[in-house]
Design an enzyme around this catalytic site. Structure first.
Site, PDB file in Angstrom:
ATOM      1  N   CYS A  80       0.836  -1.209   0.000  1.00  0.00           N
ATOM      2  CA  CYS A  80       0.000   0.000   0.000  1.00  0.00           C
ATOM      3  C   CYS A  80       0.873   1.261   0.000  1.00  0.00           C
ATOM      4  CB  CYS A  80      -0.985  -0.028   1.162  1.00  0.00           C
ATOM      5  SG  CYS A  80      -2.360   1.140   0.954  1.00  0.00           S
ATOM      6  N   HIS A 168      -3.807  -5.065   0.404  1.00  0.00           N
ATOM      7  CA  HIS A 168      -3.291  -5.573   1.678  1.00  0.00           C
ATOM      8  C   HIS A 168      -3.386  -7.100   1.727  1.00  0.00           C
ATOM      9  CE1 HIS A 168      -2.790  -1.745   3.877  1.00  0.00           C
ATOM     10  NE2 HIS A 168      -3.746  -1.322   3.080  1.00  0.00           N
ATOM     11  N   GLU A 170      -2.224  -8.976   3.961  1.00  0.00           N
ATOM     12  CA  GLU A 170      -2.281  -9.430   5.354  1.00  0.00           C
ATOM     13  C   GLU A 170      -3.703  -9.509   5.894  1.00  0.00           C
ATOM     14  OE1 GLU A 170      -1.719  -4.899   5.621  1.00  0.00           O
ATOM     15  OE2 GLU A 170      -1.227  -6.544   4.262  1.00  0.00           O
TER      16      GLU A 170
END
Length: 511
Positions: A80, A168, A170
């Site tokens: 990001c 993202h 994660e």
């Protein structure tokens, strides 16, 4: 043993801890450091990840890391803000986005030859959270994934092990996020995935033996997962030289002090139970403000703990169940105040005259890792699976002032609710549950009599880390039975409500 490790540079993103946890789930050791307090880039670091950020690379005071010892020299992944920084600083252009993407999106293109994107389907769902977009990339950069609205959703640099993702990986909503991280960490960086619970236990016990030797250690047990796992690790290392103190502050769940104390003794821990209920009730008398209640409980815990610790001769060490998120918060990249560790749980702020050295065997672990370590130590599943419970206990679930009667009522209500969750097979599907004693009374009818009694709220949430949470859709039949049981069995309650607020905007606890 020196583990291979990856450095995660934090630019203040709410998701930075999630990156570290996803890396750890792949049995790879990760550490988070603020971008402006970077450790020395020596041979101990095998790769680097740049986190997201609430900032824009176009801001005058945008966070800018010194990547001179990293980019082109170690495998590097920008996420990001990290992706935008690597484009912006090296000849690309980042502009305000015309089609701002927040939340779910789907890839529309994936470069099949990309090592980073191997095994990721062309329509894979990803999680976006950005207001800027990468408009152009430098000449030696190559786009390896796009969505319909974001052309540069992922890129890599030719002839360099540098990669970047605008989304993202994660976050759970990125369906192939773990695959992408594994591609980077294992296939590209070559991590051997040697960070396991078993190796952690063996290495930590050996380190504790060497550090502490024949010294005595005192530890305040709370009944929670962290202090319990810390105690068992220390017990393996130093045995009877560990002195555990478990304080009953009168604000635990019904019969919890007695049952947990027996569990601890059954685990072979050298533990002393201290009944200090009245000392806590005395300092709480007349207090309604949540922060004043927290402070009074914390200060009194220190007094009680100090009294008991002084009864042990020649104690040199204070053990704490501090875990990694506490450590990360204390060196926040955003420059904000560190999160206050609640004094009666982690025994922070003990008087200077105690002059004890600190030992924190769990301070490199996340909560889910602590549970995995506990499992490898064969700690009872009932303890490891216990819902988080606030440090101040029922004091912050009783809105307003605290009395013995209110505690008794709430303990009974909470016992019915938690026992019902367990007997219905719902307990393990809930991250945290409890009851709140409300500062209102309401009219009711019992038999032919009009009543004017207390109301309680039930709260049950699902979460992964407590940072965000959603209310659990418990079955109506279950709620109806629990409500009926509470009103019929707990004198003083005539109304039960169920809290259907999510975090944010609400918090999990009411105070």
């Amino acid at each position: 043993m020196q583990h291979e490790k990856i450095l995660i540079l934090d630019f203040g993103s709410q998701y930075t801890q999630l990156i570290a946890r996803r890396v750890r789930e792949l049995n790879i050791y990760s550490e988070i450091h603020p971008f402006n307090k970077m450790p020395e880039i020596d041979g101990s670091w095998k790769a680097v990840i740049l986190s997201g950020s609430p900032h824009s690379v176009r801001e005058e005071n945008a966070p800018i890391p010194d990547l001179s010892a990293i980019k082109g020299k170690l495998p590097l992944l920008g996420v990001c803000y990290g992706a935008q920084h690597l484009a912006h600083e090296f000849g690309g252009e980042v502009l305000p986005s015309n089609t701002r993407e927040y939340g779910r999106a789907n890839l529309s293109f994936v470069a099949t030859e990309s090592h980073l994107m191997k095994g990721v389907s062309a329509d894979s769902q990803v999680w976006m959270s950005h207001g800027d977009t990468i408009a152009t990339i430098p000449d030696n950069y190559k786009v390896v994934a796009s969505t319909n609205d974001v052309k540069v959703a992922a890129y890599e640099i030719e002839d360099e092990q540098t990669y970047a993702l605008q989304f993202h990986p994660e976050v759970y909503h990125s369906k192939d996020g773990s695959t992408i991280l594994k591609n980077f960490l294992v296939d590209i960086c070559g991590f051997s995935q040697d960070w396991t619970p078993a190796t952690f236990v063996d290495e930590t016990v050996a380190e504790l033996k060497e550090k502490i030797g024949d010294d005595k250690v005192v530890l305040g047990l709370s009944g929670g997962v962290d202090s319990t796992v810390a105690a068992v690790l220390l017990n393996k290392a130093i045995g009877e030289n560990l002195y555990c103190i478990f304080v009953d502050n009168g604000l635990l769940r019904k019969d919890e002090f007695e049952s947990v104390l027996e569990q601890y003794k059954g685990m072979g821990l050298n533990v002393k139970g201290v009944n200090a209920k009245d000392r806590f009730y005395d300092v709480l008398a007349g207090l309604s403000d949540p922060e004043k209640k927290r402070k009074a409980i914390g200060n009194k815990f220190i007094d009680v703990f100090d009294d008991e610790a002084h009864k042990i001769k020649d104690v040199k060490w204070l053990a704490q169940g501090t875990i990694y998120p506490d450590v990360i918060e204390s060196v926040s990249a955003t420059g904000g105040p560190s999160q206050t560790i609640k004094s009666h749980h982690n025994v922070g702020g003990l008087p200077d005259y105690m002059k004890l050295k600190i030992v924190e065997p769990l301070n490199t672990l996340f909560k889910d890792e602590v549970r995995r370590i506990g499992h490898s130590l064969s700690i009872d599943k009932e303890i490891l699976g216990r819902h988080p419970f606030p440090g101040p206990g029922l004091a912050i679930r009783i809105l307003g002032d605290i009395t013995k009667e209110k505690v008794r009522i709430l303990q009974e209500v909470d016992h019915i609710f938690i026992s019902s969750l367990k007997s219905s097979g719902l307990y393990d599907k809930v991250w945290q549950a409890g009851a709140i004693f409300l500062p209102v009374q309401s009219v009711g009818v019992m038999g032919d009599e009009r009543t004017y009694e207390n109301a309680v709220a039930l709260r049950a949430v699902e979460s992964t880390d407590g940072m965000t949470a959603d209310w659990v859709h418990l079955p109506y039949d279950f709620l109806a039975k629990v409500s009926n049981d509470i009103i019929n069995k707990v004198k003083g309650i005539n109304r039960v409500v169920y809290d259907i607020s999510s975090k944010p905007p609400a918090t999990i606890e009411w105070e």
